[in-house]
Design an enzyme around this catalytic site. Structure first.
Site: not given
Ligand code: NAP
Length: 332
Positions: A137, A140-141
């Site tokens: 992701c 997300c990261d």
């Protein structure tokens, strides 16, 4: 203490398919319950820009779109419950499902909209470095890789979108694809090829993820090497040549697996675990059980197609309940 919830229509999963089914079912006075699942809002909550959901001239954000869909479902009368369905018994009526909370859900009709989850390559090193340089992701990261070098594995829309997104943070992004052409949409390919921060490695597979996993004793007076990914071992599938690439992170974007484990052995599914529906309908092999969105679609997998099948599932659930009620009335 566990609670039993009964509803005419239970919706499992809260992505575009689930929310649309909820909106239609609530407006049909079915008083639906939507169990939100492990990732409330579904995959759109881990994307950024959405440009292809009709009705928005300007680019919108995936998480915002899902907030709106859930709010709309709630506004028209859906009960939203934060729980994850772990077990289902579709052999009895009403159908009986059990949540992670211990709560029981019974329902006359069931809409399965549990979506699909990111697939992994299956390398041991993927597990070793999960969350320490390995991710599925980018949104997300990605921010952890400011001015660092990263790689993305895959050649579909997700891989290309992840690579483009990562250029907001990383100094260099290498897209690694096993073939010599991408399957991503042309508009995304054009953006990818025009981005000076992105390099594409064709005909290449990831053999192993290299790094420091923190094992072993600390040498006397020595210092700790930071844990995490330091590189990738790659192989060119045409020349069989092996190489290494220095990276600080790798994003795996090789497609999705449907979330259907709790229904295995009860509903007809294909070899990939996707629920089989009757052509042109959301009807599964059990009358009164409907499947909508990515859980039954390995071809289109778009938010708008998921929403469309969610609508169809609610309309069919409404018809199914009306037939049940008219049979019950006739029998009285
Ligand atoms: P996908 O389209 O199935 O693409 C998966 C990619 O990973 C393919 O390029 C495939 O290679 C590669 N791959 C699969 N297994 C592999 C393995 N073991 N090793 C190396 N590479 C592997 O999956 P996706 O990109 O996640 O997209 C899923 C669906 O969501 C698609 O329908 C897509 O259109 C949709 N989607 C749409 C948007 C959008 O509209 N903006 C955004 C994201 C996703 P091959 O090409 O060689 O098979």
């Amino acid at each position: 203490m566990s609670t039993t919830h009964h509803t005419k229509t239970l919706i499992v999963g809260s992505g575009p398919a689930g929310c649309t089914a909820a909106i239609y079912a609530a407006r049909a006075n079915l008083e639906p319950i939507m169990v939100r699942g492990l990732q409330p809002g579904g995959q759109l909550t881990i994307t950024t820009d959405v440009e292809n959901y009709p009705g928005f001239a300007e680019t919108i954000q995936g998480p915002w779109l899902m907030e709106q869909m859930e709010a709309q479902a709630q506004h028209v009368g859906t009960t939203l419950i934060d729980d994850v369905v772990m077990e289902a018994d579709l052999s009895q009526r009403p159908f009986r499902l059990t949540g992670d909370s211990g709560d029981i859900y019974t329902c006359d009709t069931l809409v399965i909209s549990t979506g699909a989850s990111a697939r992994w390559l299956g390398l041991e090193s993927e597990q070793t470095f999960m969350g320490m340089g390995v991710s599925a992701c980018a949104t997300c990261d990605g921010a952890f890789y400011r001015e660092k070098q990263v790689a993305v594995i895959g050649g579909g829309n997700t891989a290309v979108e992840e690579a483009l997104y990562l250029t907001n943070h990383a100094s260099k992004v290498t897209l690694i694809h096993r073939r010599d052409e991408l399957r991503a949409e042309k508009i995304l390919q054009t953006r990818l090829f025009n981005n000076p921060k992105i390099e594409v490695l064709w005909d290449t597979v990831l053999e192993d993820i290299l790094g420091n996993s923190g094992g072993g004793a600390l040498p006397l007076g020595g210092s700790l090497t930071p844990m995490g990914v330091t590189g990738l071992r790659l192989k060119n599938v045409k020349s069989n040549e092996e190489s290494t690439l220095d990276v600080d992170g790798v994003f795996i974007a090789i497609g999705h697996t449907p979330n259907t484990d709790m229904f295995k052995g009860q509903l007809d599914m294909d070899d990939g675990g996707y629920i089989i529906t009757q052509p042109g309908t959301p009807q599964t092999s059990i009358p009164g059980v409907f499947a909508a969105g990515d859980v039954q679609d390995h071809t289109y997998q778009q938010a708008v197609t998921a929403a469309g099948t969610g609508c169809m599932a609610a309309l069919d659930a409404e018809r199914f309940i009306a037939e049940l009620e008219s049979k019950a009335n006739a029998a009285e």
